[in-house]
Motif scaffolding. Sequence first.
Motif, PDB file in Angstrom:
ATOM      1  N   HIS A  20       0.812  -1.225   0.000  1.00 18.35           N
ATOM      2  CA  HIS A  20       0.000   0.000   0.000  1.00 18.35           C
ATOM      3  C   HIS A  20       0.844   1.273   0.000  1.00 18.35           C
ATOM      4  N   ALA A  21       1.637   1.468  -0.993  1.00 19.88           N
ATOM      5  CA  ALA A  21       2.380   2.743  -1.066  1.00 19.88           C
ATOM      6  C   ALA A  21       2.232   3.321  -2.459  1.00 19.88           C
ATOM      7  N   THR A  22       2.201   4.621  -2.509  1.00 23.16           N
ATOM      8  CA  THR A  22       2.230   5.264  -3.824  1.00 23.16           C
ATOM      9  C   THR A  22       3.611   5.900  -3.949  1.00 23.16           C
TER      10      THR A  22
ATOM     11  N   TRP B  28       5.997   9.007  -5.857  1.00 22.86           N
ATOM     12  CA  TRP B  28       5.782  10.422  -6.150  1.00 22.86           C
ATOM     13  C   TRP B  28       5.180  10.556  -7.549  1.00 22.86           C
TER      14      TRP B  28
ATOM     15  N   PHE C  41       4.347  12.935  -9.490  1.00 26.62           N
ATOM     16  CA  PHE C  41       4.806  13.938 -10.447  1.00 26.62           C
ATOM     17  C   PHE C  41       6.128  13.543 -11.096  1.00 26.62           C
TER      18      PHE C  41
ATOM     19  N   ILE D 156      16.227   9.654  -8.125  1.00 26.77           N
ATOM     20  CA  ILE D 156      16.236  10.289  -6.794  1.00 26.77           C
ATOM     21  C   ILE D 156      16.496   9.240  -5.706  1.00 26.77           C
TER      22      ILE D 156
ATOM     23  N   ALA E  97      19.844   8.612  -2.850  1.00 25.00           N
ATOM     24  CA  ALA E  97      19.823   8.323  -1.405  1.00 25.00           C
ATOM     25  C   ALA E  97      20.919   7.337  -1.041  1.00 25.00           C
TER      26      ALA E  97
ATOM     27  N   TRP F  12      19.751  14.636   0.940  1.00 24.72           N
ATOM     28  CA  TRP F  12      18.827  13.891   0.087  1.00 24.72           C
ATOM     29  C   TRP F  12      17.374  14.329   0.345  1.00 24.72           C
TER      30      TRP F  12
ATOM     31  N   GLN G  43      16.910  17.517  -1.399  1.00 25.84           N
ATOM     32  CA  GLN G  43      16.770  17.336  -2.861  1.00 25.84           C
ATOM     33  C   GLN G  43      15.355  16.888  -3.210  1.00 25.84           C
ATOM     34  N   LEU G  44      14.869  15.908  -2.432  1.00 30.91           N
ATOM     35  CA  LEU G  44      13.545  15.348  -2.707  1.00 30.91           C
ATOM     36  C   LEU G  44      12.471  16.416  -2.529  1.00 30.91           C
TER      37      LEU G  44
ATOM     38  N   MET H 194      12.687  19.152  -5.189  1.00 30.77           N
ATOM     39  CA  MET H 194      12.159  18.638  -6.455  1.00 30.77           C
ATOM     40  C   MET H 194      10.629  18.627  -6.417  1.00 30.77           C
ATOM     41  N   LYS H 195      10.091  18.187  -5.280  1.00 27.97           N
ATOM     42  CA  LYS H 195       8.630  18.168  -5.123  1.00 27.97           C
ATOM     43  C   LYS H 195       8.062  19.568  -5.221  1.00 27.97           C
TER      44      LYS H 195
ATOM     45  N   ARG I 272       8.231  20.843  -8.791  1.00 26.27           N
ATOM     46  CA  ARG I 272       7.425  20.137  -9.787  1.00 26.27           C
ATOM     47  C   ARG I 272       5.952  20.101  -9.432  1.00 26.27           C
ATOM     48  N   THR I 273       5.628  20.288  -8.176  1.00 25.58           N
ATOM     49  CA  THR I 273       4.198  20.298  -7.818  1.00 25.58           C
ATOM     50  C   THR I 273       3.726  21.743  -7.812  1.00 25.58           C
TER      51      THR I 273
ATOM     52  N   ASP J 222       0.283   8.198   2.255  1.00 30.25           N
ATOM     53  CA  ASP J 222       0.637   7.763   0.899  1.00 30.25           C
ATOM     54  C   ASP J 222       1.656   6.621   0.900  1.00 30.25           C
ATOM     55  N   GLY J 223       2.397   6.514   1.983  1.00 31.80           N
ATOM     56  CA  GLY J 223       3.421   5.465   2.062  1.00 31.80           C
ATOM     57  C   GLY J 223       4.770   5.915   1.531  1.00 31.80           C
ATOM     58  N   THR J 224       4.855   7.135   1.015  1.00 32.41           N
ATOM     59  CA  THR J 224       6.125   7.589   0.439  1.00 32.41           C
ATOM     60  C   THR J 224       7.216   7.703   1.509  1.00 32.41           C
ATOM     61  N   ILE J 225       6.798   7.994   2.740  1.00 33.15           N
ATOM     62  CA  ILE J 225       7.812   8.147   3.799  1.00 33.15           C
ATOM     63  C   ILE J 225       8.439   6.796   4.145  1.00 33.15           C
TER      64      ILE J 225
ATOM     65  N   ALA K 227      11.001   6.324   1.485  1.00 30.76           N
ATOM     66  CA  ALA K 227      12.138   7.229   1.694  1.00 30.76           C
ATOM     67  C   ALA K 227      13.015   6.760   2.855  1.00 30.76           C
TER      68      ALA K 227
END
Lengths: 307, 296
Positions: free
Chosen positions: A91-93, A95, A97, A106, A110, B3, B6-7, B10-11, B14-15, B81-84, B87
């Motif tokens: 369950h993760a999306t 980025w 964009f 990217i 890291a 990092w 940078q992320l 970039m967000k 671009r957003t 969102d799960g992005t963390i 990361a």
Amino acid sequence: MIMITVENLVKAYKDVRALDGLTLRVPHGVVYGFLGPNGAGKSTTILSLLGLVFPQEGRIELLGEEVFRDGKFNEGNLVKAKARIGYMPEHATLWEFLTPMQTLDIIGRAFRIPKAEREKRAEEILKLVNLWEVRNKKVGKFSKGMRQRLLLAQALINDPELLILDEPMTGLDPTGIAEFKEIIREQRKAGKTVFFSSHILAHVEEVCDTVGVIVKGRLILEDSIENIKREFLKKAGYTIIIETNRPVDWSSAPWSVTPLGENRYRVVSPEDIREELHDYVASQGAKILTMQVKEPTLEEIFLKLVK
Amino acid sequence: MFWGFQLEFMKGMRTKKLWAVLLIIIGLYIPVFYLMKQEDITNELEAIAVMIRFSSQTALFFLGILAIIFGAGAINKEIEDGTIRIALSKSVTRLGYILGKYSGQLVVFGVALLLTSFVTLAGLQWVGVSVSKITADVFLLNVLLLLTMLEFIAIGYIISTFVRSSGASLGVALGVFFILYVLLPTVVSYEMGKNLPENLSMEELNDYTANYYTKYLFYSPSAQFSVILDAVNEYKEVTKTIEINGETHTYRDYTAEYAGIGRAMRKRAVNVALLVVMTLVYLGIATWRFLRMDLR
């Protein structure tokens, strides 16, 4: 080498004990299937390994680095270990964009992978997961299956020694599932270790060497699939289907026998009686034409264990 | 840390973050420039006074809301969102990640406000104001606005680490903004009015207000911003006479002379320092919480 060592891990969320003294060991080079019903603690285990949730007690060692002990993470060791791990969350999306190329770029940063190497790796991986054609398309426009592939791709960018996959095949179509399994097999061939959580047992059975079953935060079983089946058969008994060349009188047989049709019988015994069965049928002046030992599926074993 | 920066950068680029800030400012500035043209304001000091008034009211209000909302969704939205999880499964520390993320937002807001400064100067030139004398002040005004925004973002970060749902945190952020921007300054002003000594000169009144706001509203970025900008003028006491029914009366009056934002920042150095220190305090609280939270 032991890639993952977890000892007596305890994690409670308020009054719910998600991990209740979990202990497991994942040796190098295996595909380890981590099974359990919903809410058993699979995801909590994985999140604890990566320092994303804080267990209260226990010890964790990843790739020889002690990352957690006595309620504290060793941030330095954790960062060192994470450099050699790839993780694909459930369950993760990603980025939305960014394009797949930008995403891998990217993430590669890291790990401080040099630019030329990042680009080369990204190309190899995107081809491997069949996303090369859409490398410049925004992730926001991707289907569920494509997103899953990209999640796997980002986990591979650092060429990890240990790959941790949390329910990786959820939402994939049959082709996608077959490709995923192939990638996992290739990882094993390359000497990588894969820790793979799933509740789809057929997938686990096909790709894993070793299985751990977690129920209510405790590991209740951990062994190779072969041994698990053998042990299960010992406990649950053998079911053998035979076909003979003529009818057999089973009245003096010490086993439970059920006729299934013309000269076909199901024999159930607590032990492996294949040799004795041959002798018995021969003593009746008949001959066994076909014999099939019905193996339990992992699903049957799992359901029995969970119950 | 780099990092995470940078992320986030970039967000931000671009957003819609950067563009949202820019569009809001430009959308607000256009009517101001139009009015200035209508009123035929071509004197640079009058023009900068209008810009300051505008910044301390409208721009601060809208940008403050935007900043606290950006901050309030910074962490919890990423957890949702799960992005963390992606990361932080990489070779980065939590501390580096949150500080990098904050620095990224700092730069995005900084770029937006830098562009705003250019838009302001272009707008003033269009109005017919000679901007050579006030260029530095336009930039300083936006630096001050940036410091205020950064404090609001840091407050948003606290909300983001304590409120799990990004939807709920939006409501909390608006509530906190209302308390800091309207409610508490009103209460403090009311209390100050009750205890106000008599016969204060304008400078003394400004200082008295500043002391009160420093003491009781040190945690409110918008209050500190206003206090600093209140010191852009220097008030000179003049004695005036008036004739009523054949009798001549004298009274005290004040003339306001624009002294510049640099002077205001020097005079209210404590308040400028408070903007910086409280940002660090808020960010420290958010970081403390982030380093201990389960990211599931």
